[in-house]
Design an enzyme around this catalytic site. Structure first.
Site: not given
Ligand code: 13P
Length: 259
Positions: A12-14, A99, A101, A171, A177, A215
């Site tokens: 997931n590149w966000k 997600h 976020e 998640e 993150g 993470s």
């Molecule tokens: P990280 O791997 O940066 O913790 O992010 C996880 C995530 O939100 C994947 O969708």
């Protein structure tokens, strides 16, 4: 049970990427993915403006691609939204929905997330439905109630046939993150709970892929992926570095052989 289920690793590149950086990242990921494609399904979910780039660079390669959100509508006066069919036109097969976020910054409810999952399926995309508890919720002993409720919203809306086609990503919000992954044991406990919840709805849902996200790094991936109910990972930060992402894919391959 884990032996029969294929492992998945999805990046997931966000909101990261620029054309030149993407080109280099996609090239090395595609090169490295070839050797693992028999054992691991690998995908990347990119910002929508880069769908055309991903389509042209990954065409014919053993990698799937997709988007990070979709609208619940097919078209209409919804400024800024992207329809699932638009992603499909660029060869996307995956869509992350719900997600944390999006739930936190765009106030997405579990009912809206369920509608997005259904819309994705109708358009021919595989929804990756994200669920997870906050630290406060975990510390208050509410993890199962929270993730169970988030999953139920989706299971209540979908038929069993539709639900059999989803991917679920657990998640924990406190692990995203932060560099602080759930331990393999913590993650497995929740995954086992989710597996049971799926099977309670219908035995056919035993084979739904359950990914862990939060993470995941080359150092912890193999232990996480070796757990009985963890079918791979949804990878944020580490998906932006080809070496790390490929090392995580290799860990999934090793876990699938060991499983
Ligand atoms: P990280 O791997 O940066 O913790 O992010 C996880 C995530 O939100 C994947 O969708």
């Amino acid at each position: 049970m884990s032996k029969q289920r294929v492992k998945w690793v999805v990046g997931n590149w966000k909101m990261h990427g620029r054309l030149a950086d993407n080109a280099a990242l996609l090239q090395s990921v595609a090169e490295g993915a070839g050797a693992m494609a028999d054992a691991v399904r690998i995908g990347v979910c990119v910002p929508t403006p880069y769908l055309a780039q991903v389509q042209s660079q990954l065409a014919g390669k053993p990698l799937a691609w997709g988007v990070q959100d979709i609208s619940t509508y097919t078209h209409g006066a919804y400024t800024g939204d992207v329809a699932a069919e638009m992603a499909v036109e660029f060869g996307a097969t995956l869509a992350i929905v719900g997600h944390s976020e999006r739930r936190a910054y765009h106030a997405e409810s579990s009912e809206l997330v369920a509608a997005k999952a259904r819309r994705a399926l109708e358009a021919g995309l595989t929804p990756i439905v994200c669920i997870g508890e906050t630290l406060d919720e975990r510390e208050a002993g509410k993890t199962e109630a929270v993730v169970g409720g988030q999953l139920d919203a989706v299971l209540n809306l979908l038929s069993v046939q539709e639900a059999a086609r989803i991917i679920v990503a657990y998640e924990p919000v406190w692990a995203i993150g932060t560099g602080r992954s759930a331990t393999a044991r913590q993650a497995q406990e929740v995954h086992a709970f989710l597996r049971a919840r799926l099977m309670q709805k219908d035995a056919a849902l035993a084979s739904v892929a359950l990914l862990y996200g939060g993470s995941v790094k080359p150092e912890n991936a193999q232990e996480l992926f070796a757990q009985a109910d963890i079918d791979g990972g949804l990878i944020g930060g580490a998906s932006l570095k080809s070496q790390d992402f490929l090392a995580i894919c290799a860990a999934a391959k090793a876990a699938s052989h060991a499983g």
